[in-house]
Design a protein around this motif. Structure first.
Motif, PDB file in Angstrom:
ATOM      1  N   MET A   1      -1.987  11.330 111.847  1.00 34.70           N
ATOM      2  CA  MET A   1      -0.968  11.013 110.850  1.00 34.70           C
ATOM      3  C   MET A   1      -1.606  10.782 109.485  1.00 34.70           C
ATOM      4  SD  MET A   1       1.684   8.426 112.740  1.00 34.70           S
ATOM      5  CE  MET A   1       0.392   7.585 113.677  1.00 34.70           C
ATOM      6  N   ILE A   2      -0.888  11.182 108.466  1.00 30.77           N
ATOM      7  CA  ILE A   2      -1.249  10.850 107.103  1.00 30.77           C
ATOM      8  C   ILE A   2       0.004  10.333 106.398  1.00 30.77           C
ATOM      9  CG2 ILE A   2      -3.139  12.532 106.895  1.00 30.77           C
ATOM     10  CD1 ILE A   2      -1.164  14.346 105.363  1.00 30.77           C
ATOM     11  N   LYS A   3      -0.188   9.688 105.266  1.00 34.26           N
ATOM     12  CA  LYS A   3       0.948   9.209 104.472  1.00 34.26           C
ATOM     13  C   LYS A   3       1.612  10.415 103.811  1.00 34.26           C
ATOM     14  CE  LYS A   3       3.186   5.966 101.960  1.00 34.26           C
ATOM     15  NZ  LYS A   3       3.866   6.763 100.937  1.00 34.26           N
ATOM     16  N   ILE A   4       2.911  10.551 104.002  1.00 37.57           N
ATOM     17  CA  ILE A   4       3.678  11.666 103.449  1.00 37.57           C
ATOM     18  C   ILE A   4       4.345  11.222 102.149  1.00 37.57           C
ATOM     19  CG2 ILE A   4       5.556  13.294 103.848  1.00 37.57           C
ATOM     20  CD1 ILE A   4       3.141  13.699 105.676  1.00 37.57           C
ATOM     21  N   LYS A   5       4.207  12.049 101.123  1.00 36.82           N
ATOM     22  CA  LYS A   5       4.804  11.736  99.828  1.00 36.82           C
ATOM     23  C   LYS A   5       6.160  12.418  99.698  1.00 36.82           C
ATOM     24  CE  LYS A   5       0.189  11.531  97.738  1.00 36.82           C
ATOM     25  NZ  LYS A   5      -0.728  12.166  96.760  1.00 36.82           N
ATOM     26  N   LYS A   6       7.209  11.624  99.705  1.00 35.06           N
ATOM     27  CA  LYS A   6       8.567  12.151  99.523  1.00 35.06           C
ATOM     28  C   LYS A   6       9.217  11.418  98.355  1.00 35.06           C
ATOM     29  CE  LYS A   6      11.754  12.759 102.916  1.00 35.06           C
ATOM     30  NZ  LYS A   6      12.746  12.302 103.936  1.00 35.06           N
ATOM     31  N   ASN A   7       9.782  12.169  97.441  1.00 42.18           N
ATOM     32  CA  ASN A   7      10.510  11.569  96.318  1.00 42.18           C
ATOM     33  C   ASN A   7      11.934  11.279  96.775  1.00 42.18           C
ATOM     34  OD1 ASN A   7      11.794  10.839  93.951  1.00 42.18           O
ATOM     35  ND2 ASN A   7      10.807  12.417  92.705  1.00 42.18           N
ATOM     36  N   LEU A   8      12.250  10.015  96.979  1.00 42.84           N
ATOM     37  CA  LEU A   8      13.570   9.642  97.481  1.00 42.84           C
ATOM     38  C   LEU A   8      14.665   9.820  96.442  1.00 42.84           C
ATOM     39  CD1 LEU A   8      12.700   6.454  99.584  1.00 42.84           C
ATOM     40  CD2 LEU A   8      12.930   8.831 100.342  1.00 42.84           C
ATOM     41  N   GLU A   9      14.269  10.024  95.193  1.00 40.73           N
ATOM     42  CA  GLU A   9      15.261  10.250  94.144  1.00 40.73           C
ATOM     43  C   GLU A   9      15.715  11.711  94.108  1.00 40.73           C
ATOM     44  OE1 GLU A   9      16.541   7.803  92.447  1.00 40.73           O
ATOM     45  OE2 GLU A   9      15.191   6.327  93.340  1.00 40.73           O
ATOM     46  N   GLU A  10      14.928  12.610  94.716  1.00 36.19           N
ATOM     47  CA  GLU A  10      15.268  14.029  94.730  1.00 36.19           C
ATOM     48  C   GLU A  10      15.984  14.379  96.035  1.00 36.19           C
ATOM     49  OE1 GLU A  10      11.747  16.275  93.935  1.00 36.19           O
ATOM     50  OE2 GLU A  10      11.572  15.537  91.861  1.00 36.19           O
ATOM     51  N   VAL A  11      17.195  13.910  96.154  1.00 27.48           N
ATOM     52  CA  VAL A  11      17.987  14.101  97.369  1.00 27.48           C
ATOM     53  C   VAL A  11      18.574  15.516  97.389  1.00 27.48           C
ATOM     54  CG1 VAL A  11      19.952  13.246  98.706  1.00 27.48           C
ATOM     55  CG2 VAL A  11      18.581  11.648  97.332  1.00 27.48           C
ATOM     56  N   PRO A  12      18.405  16.260  98.470  1.00 24.30           N
ATOM     57  CA  PRO A  12      19.053  17.576  98.563  1.00 24.30           C
ATOM     58  C   PRO A  12      20.550  17.428  98.277  1.00 24.30           C
ATOM     59  CG  PRO A  12      17.510  17.285 100.368  1.00 24.30           C
ATOM     60  CD  PRO A  12      17.588  15.963  99.672  1.00 24.30           C
ATOM     61  N   ILE A  13      21.084  18.359  97.537  1.00 27.07           N
ATOM     62  CA  ILE A  13      22.444  18.210  97.020  1.00 27.07           C
ATOM     63  C   ILE A  13      23.485  18.066  98.118  1.00 27.07           C
ATOM     64  CG2 ILE A  13      22.969  20.683  96.835  1.00 27.07           C
ATOM     65  CD1 ILE A  13      24.239  19.940  94.055  1.00 27.07           C
ATOM     66  N   SER A  14      23.256  18.707  99.264  1.00 29.43           N
ATOM     67  CA  SER A  14      24.251  18.640 100.346  1.00 29.43           C
ATOM     68  C   SER A  14      24.342  17.252 100.973  1.00 29.43           C
ATOM     69  CB  SER A  14      23.934  19.671 101.425  1.00 29.43           C
ATOM     70  OG  SER A  14      22.696  19.396 102.041  1.00 29.43           O
ATOM     71  N   LEU A  15      23.345  16.389 100.713  1.00 32.38           N
ATOM     72  CA  LEU A  15      23.338  15.048 101.313  1.00 32.38           C
ATOM     73  C   LEU A  15      23.866  13.963 100.369  1.00 32.38           C
ATOM     74  CD1 LEU A  15      19.832  15.051 103.086  1.00 32.38           C
ATOM     75  CD2 LEU A  15      22.053  15.686 104.053  1.00 32.38           C
ATOM     76  N   ILE A  16      24.115  14.311  99.122  1.00 28.56           N
ATOM     77  CA  ILE A  16      24.577  13.313  98.144  1.00 28.56           C
ATOM     78  C   ILE A  16      26.018  12.917  98.467  1.00 28.56           C
ATOM     79  CG2 ILE A  16      25.048  12.878  95.701  1.00 28.56           C
ATOM     80  CD1 ILE A  16      22.880  14.929  95.024  1.00 28.56           C
ATOM     81  N   PRO A  17      26.329  11.620  98.463  1.00 29.33           N
ATOM     82  CA  PRO A  17      27.722  11.201  98.701  1.00 29.33           C
ATOM     83  C   PRO A  17      28.664  11.851  97.686  1.00 29.33           C
ATOM     84  CG  PRO A  17      26.246   9.322  98.826  1.00 29.33           C
ATOM     85  CD  PRO A  17      25.429  10.467  98.306  1.00 29.33           C
ATOM     86  N   ALA A  18      29.830  12.243  98.154  1.00 34.57           N
ATOM     87  CA  ALA A  18      30.761  13.024  97.320  1.00 34.57           C
ATOM     88  C   ALA A  18      31.611  12.125  96.418  1.00 34.57           C
ATOM     89  CB  ALA A  18      31.642  13.892  98.203  1.00 34.57           C
ATOM     90  N   PHE A  19      30.937  11.526  95.414  1.00 33.90           N
ATOM     91  CA  PHE A  19      31.637  10.768  94.383  1.00 33.90           C
ATOM     92  C   PHE A  19      31.550  11.557  93.085  1.00 33.90           C
ATOM     93  CE2 PHE A  19      30.251   7.428  97.366  1.00 33.90           C
ATOM     94  CZ  PHE A  19      31.490   6.855  97.652  1.00 33.90           C
ATOM     95  N   ASN A  20      32.657  11.686  92.393  1.00 33.66           N
ATOM     96  CA  ASN A  20      32.724  12.547  91.204  1.00 33.66           C
ATOM     97  C   ASN A  20      31.687  12.180  90.150  1.00 33.66           C
ATOM     98  OD1 ASN A  20      34.856  14.315  91.954  1.00 33.66           O
ATOM     99  ND2 ASN A  20      36.335  12.680  91.574  1.00 33.66           N
TER     100      ASN A  20
END
Length: 267
Positions: free
Chosen positions: A1-20
């Motif tokens: 295992m290694i530490k994985i770098k994921k930007n939590l602010e870059e959410v795939p668009i299909s997963l974003i809550p559907a608020f206008n």
């Protein structure tokens, strides 16, 4: 295992809550996003995960983002994968509301994923999180893990959160071990110490030793030294190449002077 770098602010668009207000730049909510949101809310309403919605966390934008982050490697064993699973850190059968949450999605090989299953034990006395259906919680659905971790302190390691440096060890045979309770639990539940992986890790050292043996046969001392330096340099560079498997093992070998010791043994 290694530490994985994921930007939590870059959410795939299909997963974003559907608020206008979250789609002011585009002017409208994409259909894929709206559909995922509907399925998410249906799961939350029924308080149970529905397997027929599994395609929602496997959409192209989610897969493409995870592939770019994980480089086709398993979050747990680090082997390169032709087949892979979009996996959940917190099991979706237990944490149903996190089925489509970006900070809960990782990439795993089918074997580690199968062994992991729904294993997600907490220390004795710790309370498992429950979900309160409010707009505020839905808006934060992709960023809730850190808050949950602070309360639950789960035994299973999240490779996107916890750095294993100094907490896992390897043997020259390729075996992986740890004295840390969380890593010990993760290694056992995902069976990262299985023979197939140990053999593949050991092969990395065997190739290095074979190349050094070949270099030792060079009669000219200067040329021999240059060749050895090139072999060592390649091993070090490979340990920094995020595309390659078993980086933790490669780096452990360097940090623990295995390369130097092999060369001394052959002199």
């Amino acid at each position: 295992m290694i530490k994985i770098k994921k930007n939590l602010e870059e959410v795939p668009i299909s997963l974003i809550p559907a608020f206008n207000d979250l789609f002011l730049k585009t002017g409208q909510i994409p259909q894929t996003t709206f559909t995922t949101h509907q399925k998410r809310m249906d799961i939350i309403k029924n308080k149970t995960y529905n397997d027929k919605y599994s395609e929602r966390y496997k959409l192209d934008d989610v897969r493409d983002s995870l592939i770019a982050i994980y480089k086709y490697k398993c979050a747990y064993c680090e082997q390169k994968m032709e087949r892979y699973n979009v996996e959940h850190y917190r099991p979706k059968k237990i944490y149903y509301w996190l089925a489509f949450s970006w900070d809960n999605l990782i990439m795993a090989c089918p074997t580690c994923n199968g062994y992991k299953g729904t294993h997600f034990d907490l220390p004795i006395g710790n309370t498992r999180i429950s979900f309160k259906n409010t707009e505020a919680n839905i808006r934060l659905i992709n960023l809730s893990s850190s808050k949950y971790d602070a309360i639950e302190k789960p035994k299973l390691v999240n490779p996107e959160v916890t750095d294993p440096s100094g907490l896992i060890r390897f043997q020259i045979s390729g075996r992986i071990e740890s004295q840390d309770e969380r890593f010990k639990y993760t290694i056992a539940k995902c069976q990262i110490d299985r023979k197939y992986l140990n053999d593949d890790r050991r092969k990395i050292l065997n190739v290095f030793k074979r190349d050094i043996c070949s270099a030792m046969l060079i009669s000219d001392s200067n040329e021999r030294l240059l060749c050895i330096k090139m072999i060592v340099s390649k091993f070090i560079n490979d340990s920094r190449d995020e595309e390659l498997p078993f980086l933790a093992f490669r780096r452990f070998a360097i940090e623990n002077m295995w390369l130097n010791n092999f060369i001394k043994e052959m002199n």
